[in-house]
Design a protein around this motif. Structure first.
Motif, mmCIF file in Angstrom:
data_model
loop_
_atom_site.group_PDB
_atom_site.id
_atom_site.type_symbol
_atom_site.label_atom_id
_atom_site.label_comp_id
_atom_site.label_asym_id
_atom_site.label_seq_id
_atom_site.Cartn_x
_atom_site.Cartn_y
_atom_site.Cartn_z
ATOM 1 N N ASP A 6 0.808 -1.216 0.000
ATOM 2 C CA ASP A 6 0.000 0.000 0.000
ATOM 3 C C ASP A 6 0.848 1.275 0.000
ATOM 4 O OD1 ASP A 6 -2.306 -1.508 0.104
ATOM 5 O OD2 ASP A 6 -2.521 -1.331 2.268
ATOM 6 N N LYS A 7 2.142 1.145 0.144
ATOM 7 C CA LYS A 7 3.014 2.299 0.262
ATOM 8 C C LYS A 7 3.120 3.046 -1.066
ATOM 9 C CE LYS A 7 6.573 1.907 2.946
ATOM 10 N NZ LYS A 7 7.824 1.504 3.553
ATOM 11 N N LYS A 8 3.414 4.329 -0.969
ATOM 12 C CA LYS A 8 3.581 5.153 -2.163
ATOM 13 C C LYS A 8 5.039 5.199 -2.612
ATOM 14 C CE LYS A 8 -0.301 8.167 -1.081
ATOM 15 N NZ LYS A 8 -1.309 7.665 -1.944
ATOM 16 N N ARG A 42 20.407 10.919 2.745
ATOM 17 C CA ARG A 42 21.071 9.674 2.368
ATOM 18 C C ARG A 42 20.077 8.591 1.965
ATOM 19 N NH1 ARG A 42 25.416 8.083 6.711
ATOM 20 N NH2 ARG A 42 26.152 6.860 4.959
ATOM 21 N N ARG A 43 18.821 8.846 2.166
ATOM 22 C CA ARG A 43 17.790 7.845 1.884
ATOM 23 C C ARG A 43 17.409 7.857 0.401
ATOM 24 N NH1 ARG A 43 12.308 6.647 5.133
ATOM 25 N NH2 ARG A 43 12.067 4.623 4.201
ATOM 26 N N VAL A 44 17.318 6.676 -0.176
ATOM 27 C CA VAL A 44 16.956 6.511 -1.587
ATOM 28 C C VAL A 44 15.595 5.833 -1.632
ATOM 29 C CG1 VAL A 44 17.575 5.436 -3.769
ATOM 30 C CG2 VAL A 44 19.367 6.309 -2.270
ATOM 31 N N LEU A 45 14.624 6.487 -2.256
ATOM 32 C CA LEU A 45 13.278 5.936 -2.362
ATOM 33 C C LEU A 45 12.860 5.822 -3.819
ATOM 34 C CD1 LEU A 45 11.408 7.877 0.465
ATOM 35 C CD2 LEU A 45 12.279 5.534 0.535
ATOM 36 N N ASP A 50 6.960 5.101 -10.316
ATOM 37 C CA ASP A 50 8.218 4.906 -11.049
ATOM 38 C C ASP A 50 8.535 3.416 -11.174
ATOM 39 O OD1 ASP A 50 8.619 7.629 -11.413
ATOM 40 O OD2 ASP A 50 9.787 7.836 -9.577
ATOM 41 N N TRP A 51 8.259 2.638 -10.130
ATOM 42 C CA TRP A 51 8.477 1.191 -10.182
ATOM 43 C C TRP A 51 7.563 0.555 -11.230
ATOM 44 C CZ3 TRP A 51 11.736 -2.466 -9.476
ATOM 45 C CH2 TRP A 51 11.311 -3.791 -9.419
ATOM 46 N N GLU A 52 6.298 0.960 -11.244
ATOM 47 C CA GLU A 52 5.347 0.408 -12.215
ATOM 48 C C GLU A 52 5.745 0.762 -13.638
ATOM 49 O OE1 GLU A 52 1.688 1.970 -10.657
ATOM 50 O OE2 GLU A 52 1.515 0.346 -9.191
#
Length: 65
Positions: A6-8, A42-45, A50-52
């Motif tokens: 469910d995360k964005k 430093r966090r990469v999301l 974008d994944w889809e």
């Protein structure tokens, strides 16, 4: 409570676990510019959209061969 699906946005580690991919493979795709990411310090999301888009492009390339 929000589940992983469910995360964005996902971390590289979350996507690796969720889709049985190695972190190294995902980082390589990011480095080559094939997979778009957002950086927050430093966090990469990786955004869900974008994944889809990335998965859709991979599917199209696979069907062309």
């Amino acid at each position: 409570m929000q589940t992983v699906t469910d995360k964005k946005a996902y971390s590289v580690q979350e996507l690796a676990l969720l889709y049985s991919l190695s972190r190294g493979f995902l980082r390589g795709e990011i480095r080559q510019g094939k997979l778009r990411v957002r950086r927050f310090g430093r966090r990469v999301l990786i955004l869900k959209e974008d994944w889809e888009c990335y998965v859709g492009k991979a599917y199209v390339q696979a069907t062309k061969q």
